[in-house]
Structure formats: structure tokens, C-alpha cells
Design a protein around this motif. Structure first.
Motif, PDB file in Angstrom:
ATOM      1  N   GLU A   7       0.832  -1.210   0.000  1.00 49.73           N
ATOM      2  CA  GLU A   7       0.000   0.000   0.000  1.00 49.73           C
ATOM      3  C   GLU A   7       0.862   1.253   0.000  1.00 49.73           C
ATOM      4  N   ILE A   8       1.915   1.253   0.854  1.00 47.33           N
ATOM      5  CA  ILE A   8       2.798   2.429   0.927  1.00 47.33           C
ATOM      6  C   ILE A   8       3.559   2.596  -0.384  1.00 47.33           C
ATOM      7  N   GLN A   9       4.015   1.487  -0.959  1.00 45.92           N
ATOM      8  CA  GLN A   9       4.759   1.563  -2.211  1.00 45.92           C
ATOM      9  C   GLN A   9       3.875   2.108  -3.336  1.00 45.92           C
ATOM     10  N   ALA A  10       2.615   1.667  -3.368  1.00 46.90           N
ATOM     11  CA  ALA A  10       1.694   2.165  -4.400  1.00 46.90           C
ATOM     12  C   ALA A  10       1.464   3.672  -4.237  1.00 46.90           C
ATOM     13  N   LEU A  11       1.374   4.107  -2.965  1.00 44.84           N
ATOM     14  CA  LEU A  11       1.188   5.545  -2.724  1.00 44.84           C
ATOM     15  C   LEU A  11       2.419   6.331  -3.168  1.00 44.84           C
ATOM     16  N   GLU A  12       3.625   5.810  -2.864  1.00 47.32           N
ATOM     17  CA  GLU A  12       4.864   6.470  -3.281  1.00 47.32           C
ATOM     18  C   GLU A  12       4.931   6.569  -4.800  1.00 47.32           C
ATOM     19  N   ASP A  13       4.617   5.476  -5.478  1.00 45.82           N
ATOM     20  CA  ASP A  13       4.669   5.480  -6.945  1.00 45.82           C
ATOM     21  C   ASP A  13       3.664   6.483  -7.520  1.00 45.82           C
ATOM     22  N   SER A  14       2.475   6.549  -6.895  1.00 47.43           N
ATOM     23  CA  SER A  14       1.462   7.490  -7.379  1.00 47.43           C
ATOM     24  C   SER A  14       1.929   8.926  -7.224  1.00 47.43           C
ATOM     25  N   LEU A  15       2.559   9.222  -6.057  1.00 50.75           N
ATOM     26  CA  LEU A  15       3.040  10.585  -5.843  1.00 50.75           C
ATOM     27  C   LEU A  15       4.138  10.948  -6.840  1.00 50.75           C
ATOM     28  N   VAL A  16       5.033   9.998  -7.124  1.00 51.28           N
ATOM     29  CA  VAL A  16       6.094  10.255  -8.108  1.00 51.28           C
ATOM     30  C   VAL A  16       5.498  10.529  -9.479  1.00 51.28           C
ATOM     31  N   LEU A  17       4.524   9.699  -9.875  1.00 52.72           N
ATOM     32  CA  LEU A  17       3.889   9.878 -11.177  1.00 52.72           C
ATOM     33  C   LEU A  17       3.159  11.217 -11.252  1.00 52.72           C
ATOM     34  N   GLN A  18       2.481  11.591 -10.168  1.00 49.90           N
ATOM     35  CA  GLN A  18       1.788  12.873 -10.162  1.00 49.90           C
ATOM     36  C   GLN A  18       2.761  14.030 -10.346  1.00 49.90           C
ATOM     37  N   GLY A  19       3.909  13.932  -9.662  1.00 47.30           N
ATOM     38  CA  GLY A  19       4.919  14.977  -9.810  1.00 47.30           C
ATOM     39  C   GLY A  19       5.474  15.051 -11.225  1.00 47.30           C
ATOM     40  N   GLU A  20       5.699  13.874 -11.832  1.00 46.06           N
ATOM     41  CA  GLU A  20       6.214  13.861 -13.203  1.00 46.06           C
ATOM     42  C   GLU A  20       5.208  14.453 -14.193  1.00 46.06           C
ATOM     43  N   LEU A  21       3.946  14.121 -14.002  1.00 43.32           N
ATOM     44  CA  LEU A  21       2.914  14.682 -14.886  1.00 43.32           C
ATOM     45  C   LEU A  21       2.826  16.194 -14.745  1.00 43.32           C
ATOM     46  N   LEU A  22       2.928  16.669 -13.505  1.00 46.02           N
ATOM     47  CA  LEU A  22       2.883  18.108 -13.286  1.00 46.02           C
ATOM     48  C   LEU A  22       4.064  18.803 -13.950  1.00 46.02           C
ATOM     49  N   ASP A  23       5.274  18.260 -13.756  1.00 53.42           N
ATOM     50  CA  ASP A  23       6.464  18.861 -14.351  1.00 53.42           C
ATOM     51  C   ASP A  23       6.386  18.852 -15.878  1.00 53.42           C
TER      52      ASP A  23
END
Length: 530
Positions: A7-23
Motif C-alpha cells: 500500500e505504501i509503495q503504491a502511494l509512493e509510486d502514485s506521488l512520483v507519477l503525479q509529480g512527473e505529470l505536473l512537471d
């Protein structure tokens, strides 16, 4: 190193992806800004070329150039004329703004705002210094704020760096007063009036006052607050009680209870357009339910003017009235007036401009139309109660009820025959001149230059093949051109700017530009709505 749970790993991956999409989204915006800067430079260079090759103020040359770009870019010539003028000013007089756009630190919208609000210092001895000071203050602001906030700041900065230009700009702006209209879809349109600011706000205020007068004059039961207002009153009361200290005296509740009960009665009343069920009424009376005192409720009534609630006065959500409330569509008389304040402003605005007495707000503004509009409707639909749509020429479908009202007050109508494809074939009148004019107005509907929407009644009839050179006076050689595009094909225009127009089968106009490029414009089809 501890292993993260799934669960924590999925949340970390989601946050990374969100940051990449924003950038990436920000980077794409910067690249778009750089491309917009390239387009600006291309337009500025083209205007420089025109200035070098032609005499200053050569309007036909400028109009011909705008027509070429507009046809190629599928925009209206007037829109392109504004674009190229703003592009030249941006690229040649505001270098810091242009550089910020090219580097992606501001958007094209920001740049347009800075150009529009720049002080007018043309011909001033210190023009370069004033513009530089303006840019030095406005560009850093634009890099960290929205375009809307930049506009306000830019106006203040322009006034600060060159205060003497403000009065002149206002005077010049008043010379640009205008009224324009454009379609907005679903049978609606946006009517825009460019007026001095004080007059515009005065008009809006008067419409608001008149709308409130109409609301105030409504019969009891047609004015009631939104249910959200009742809920807010209850919530505020409960919050106040919750914040009380135990030692505080109990607040008086009699007046508040009476106020809330009055609101509740407003919602419990049966509106005049609903017929109460006899069984329900008799049952309520049998159980001893209290009878509502309408006069007492009226004294405690709340409407748009009494409650300063933006949700109440500005919203047009269905929650303003009972779900069964019949909402008026803008056509025909009103049996039960339940219009919102915004709807009343619009209706009174139309009534007053179309000469209906402002007090006759429940009449229809269509009865007073004396302007020139063209409406197409089949004879069968005009006579019967079918709900098929009519057509407002050059704009799109029109409600059949509105078309019937216009027909009832029209002094005359022209019958037009359509072929199976919806193309105009002929009119009733066979008198050469007037019959051909009616045919052309019905067929062309607007100027036949690509992208131009000038209505038919503002256009001139052109012999596509010059009559002096043997061109016949026949509908196959005639078309409607507006006063901006008709002169472009006159024989006395410089060859470097002259356009030619030739009519093909089916009324298609083939335009040839000074560059030798061709553009076609097809006559709009008549669509008979099923």
C-alpha cells in the motif's frame, strides 16, 4: 533497509507519477510559449516587409495581406488584423515581454495582457525609457501571477510610469464603442456592448433594480428563499449555541424560532402552479394542522433584495424553487413568473432595447422586433403544432415558438424552394432584379469570403466575372461580398493586392489570392430539422 508495504509503495509510486505529470505539463506550457513567440516573430517580420514595400497607410495592401493569412489560418480577417498588430507591438516595442514568452516564463495570455495595457507612448521623446520601466515592473509580476491579476497590475503600472497617457487612452477607447454579437450554441447568443465603464455599470445596476422591483411585486408564493438559506440559518444558530460557555446566559430564541418557522412555511406552501391533492389537504386539516397565515408570512418574506447571499441572488440552480416550478424559456407570456434575477436582467434588457415598455416584463420581446433578421421555416411547421426547429439564417436552429411569433408580426414573407439536398433553387418572384436579390440573400446568408460572417443585409452584390468584361447578370455569376472584401477584387487595386473570385457549380466561390493560392467557400446548406 525496511521493505515498504504494497500500500505504501503504491502511494509512493502514485506521488512520483503525479509529480512527473505536473512537471511535464509545465514544460509543455513553456514549449508552447516558445512556439507562440516564433509565430509572433513571423507576423512582425511580415508587417515589417509590408511597411518597407508600401506607402504608409496603404489600407488595401494591409487588408489584402490580412485576408490571405485569415483564409490560410481559418480565422476571420478582423481577428487576424488584431493579431498581427499586437504581434508587431510585442516583438518590436516590448523586448523583455517577448523574451519572457520565448523562454516560457509567461504564457501568451500574459503577453497579450501586457501588450494591451502598455502605455501609449508612440511619438514620445522618451518612449523607449517609459516602455522599459513599464516592462521592468510588470514582467516579474506576470511571471508569478495569473493573467487576470497581471491585467490589473499592468493598468496601475502603466498609469504610474506615464500618467498623462491614461486620460488620452480613455478618450481614444471611448471612440471604440461598439456592439457585437456572436452565437453561443443551443439557440443562444452573446451580445457584447463596449461602453464607458461608468455607463456599463450603471446599466447593470438599473437592470438589477428593475429586476428586484419585479421580484418584489410578485404574488405571495412566487418568491421564496433557497433551501440553502434555511440550512445556513439553522447551522449558524447551532454553531453559536455550541460556542457558548456554560456560564453564559441562554440566548433568546423566540425571534429566531419565529424567523425559521417563517422560512419553513415558505417551503411548505403549495405553489400556485400546483394543484394540491384533496385527500392530502383534508387529512392535514383532520389532524389539526395549522393553517398558514399568508399575510403574516408575507411580512417576514425574504427575497433577493433582503438576503445578501450570492448563492441566492446569482445562482440559477433548480433549488431556487420547488422542483415542479415551471421555468420560463424567454418566449411568450408568463403565467407564473419564477425567473431568477439574472434571467430578469436579460429579459428586461431585451424588452427595453426592442421598445417594449419596461413594465410589460411578462410580455415577449419578440413581439417588438423591428430589426432585420432572416428566418427560414417550412410552411407546414408554421401552420401546424409540430416541434421541428426553424432556422435563423446564418446562425443555426431557432425555436419553433419564436419563429411563429416573428412570423405573426412580420409585414411580409418570401417563399423559397429547396432541392432535396437543402440548397436554394429559386424564389417565387421572377422579376430579374428583386428576385435575384432574394435568391442571393437566401442562398449566401453572409459574405462569401472564406471565414467572413458579415450578414447578407450588410453585403453588396458582386458580378464575379466583371459585367464590363461580359459577365452575365445571373445568379450563377453573382454573390454577396461585404464592404471589406468586395474592394479587394476591384480592377483599380494594385496587382500585388488584388484578389479574383470565380463562381463554380453549386454556388461555390473560388478565390485566388495575390500569391496565387486558392481558397473555396461553399454556400451554407439549408437544413430542415427533423
Amino acid at each position: 533497509m525496511a521493505t515498504l508495504s504494497p500500500e505504501i509503495q503504491a502511494l509512493e509510486d502514485s506521488l512520483v507519477l503525479q509529480g512527473e505529470l505536473l512537471d511535464e505539463w509545465v514544460d509543455v506550457g513553456a514549449r508552447i510559449g516558445a512556439l507562440e513567440a516564433e509565430r509572433v516573430e513571423l507576423l512582425a517580420t511580415r508587417l515589417d516587409l509590408l511597411a518597407r514595400e508600401r506607402l504608409s497607410g496603404d489600407e488595401i495592401a494591409f487588408r489584402s495581406m490580412c485576408a490571405e493569412y485569415a483564409a490560410a489560418g481559418h480565422v476571420s480577417p478582423s481577428t487576424f488584423a488584431a493579431h498581427i498588430s499586437a504581434a508587431w507591438m510585442l516583438a518590436r516595442t516590448l523586448p523583455a515581454t517577448f523574451e519572457a514568452l520565448a523562454s516560457g516564463t509567461i504564457s501568451k495570455r500574459h503577453a497579450d495582457v501586457i501588450v494591451a495595457e502598455a502605455p501609449n507612448v508612440s511619438g514620445h521623446g522618451e518612449a523607449a525609457r517609459i516602455r522599459a520601466e513599464y516592462e521592468n515592473r510588470v514582467v516579474p509580476f506576470a511571471e508569478r501571477e495569473t493573467a487576470a491579476r497581471t491585467r490589473t497590475a499592468a493598468r496601475e503600472i502603466a498609469t504610474a510610469v506615464f500618467p498623462e497617457s491614461t486620460a488620452e487612452q480613455h478618450r481614444r477607447a471611448r471612440g471604440e464603442r461598439a456592439v457585437t454579437v456572436k452565437p453561443d450554441g443551443d439557440g443562444m447568443a452573446v451580445l457584447t456592448a463596449i461602453l464607458p465603464e461608468v455607463l456599463a455599470y450603471a446599466i447593470h445596476d438599473r437592470l438589477t433594480q428593475m429586476g428586484n422591483d419585479v421580484i418584489q411585486a410578485r404574488p405571495q408564493g412566487q418568491r421564496r428563499p433557497r433551501r440553502s438559506t434555511l440550512e445556513k440559518v439553522r447551522a449558524e444558530r447551532e454553531n453559536a449555541i455550541a460556542r457558548q460557555e456554560p456560564s453564559d446566559p441562554a440566548p433568546p430564541t423566540a425571534l429566531e424560532d419565529e424567523f425559521v418557522q417563517a422560512l419553513e412555511r415558505e417551503f411548505d406552501e403549495v405553489p400556485p402552479w400546483e394543484t394540491p391533492d384533496d385527500d392530502v389537504v383534508s387529512a392535514d386539516l383532520a389532524e389539526g394542522a395549522p393553517v398558514v397565515d399568508h399575510e403574516a408570512a408575507a411580512t417576514e418574506h425574504i427575497d433577493e433584495r433582503d438576503v445578501h447571499d450570492p448563492d441566492l441572488t446569482a445562482s440559477t440552480d433548480s433549488g431556487l424553487f420547488h422542483e415542479s416550478t415551471p421555468m420560463h424559456d424567454g418566449f411568450g407570456a408568463i403565467e407564473h413568473d419564477t425567473r431568477t434575477l439574472d434571467q430578469l436582467r436579460a429579459d428586461i434588457f431585451a424588452d427595453m432595447l426592442l421598445t417594449t415598455a419596461p413594465t410589460s416584463v411578462t410580455e415577449t420581446a419578440l413581439e417588438s422586433v423591428k430589426a432585420t433578421v432572416q428566418v427560414t421555416i417550412s410552411a407546414a411547421d408554421l401552420a401546424t403544432g409540430d416541434d421541428r426547429l426553424a432556422e435563423l439564417n446564418g446562425h443555426g436552429p431557432l425555436a419553433i415558438g419564436a419563429a411563429r411569433i416573428l412570423a405573426g408580426h412580420a409585414t411580409s414573407w418570401d417563399r423559397v424552394f429547396l432541392d432535396p439536398q437543402g440548397m436554394v433553387a429559386q424564389t417565387d418572384n421572377y422579376v430579374p432584379t428583386s428576385g435575384m436579390k432574394r435568391f442571393l440573400r437566401a442562398r449566401d446568408q453572409h459574405c462569401r469570403f472564406p471565414g467572413c460572417r458579415a450578414p447578407a443585409h450588410r453585403c453588396q452584390i458582386d458580378h464575379n466575372h466583371d459585367h464590363a468584361k461580359g459577365g452575365p447578370t445571373a445568379v450563377s455569376n453573382l454573390a454577396l461580398f461585404c464592404t471589406s472584401h468586395h474592394p479587394l477584387k476591384h480592377p483599380d487595386v494594385d496587382d500585388r493586392d488584388r484578389w479574383t473570385a470565380r463562381q463554380l457549380d453549386g454556388g461555390v466561390i473560388l478565390w485566388t489570392s495575390p500569391l496565387g493560392r486558392t481558397y473555396t467557400d461553399e454556400p451554407p446548406l439549408r437544413v430542415m430539422f427533423a
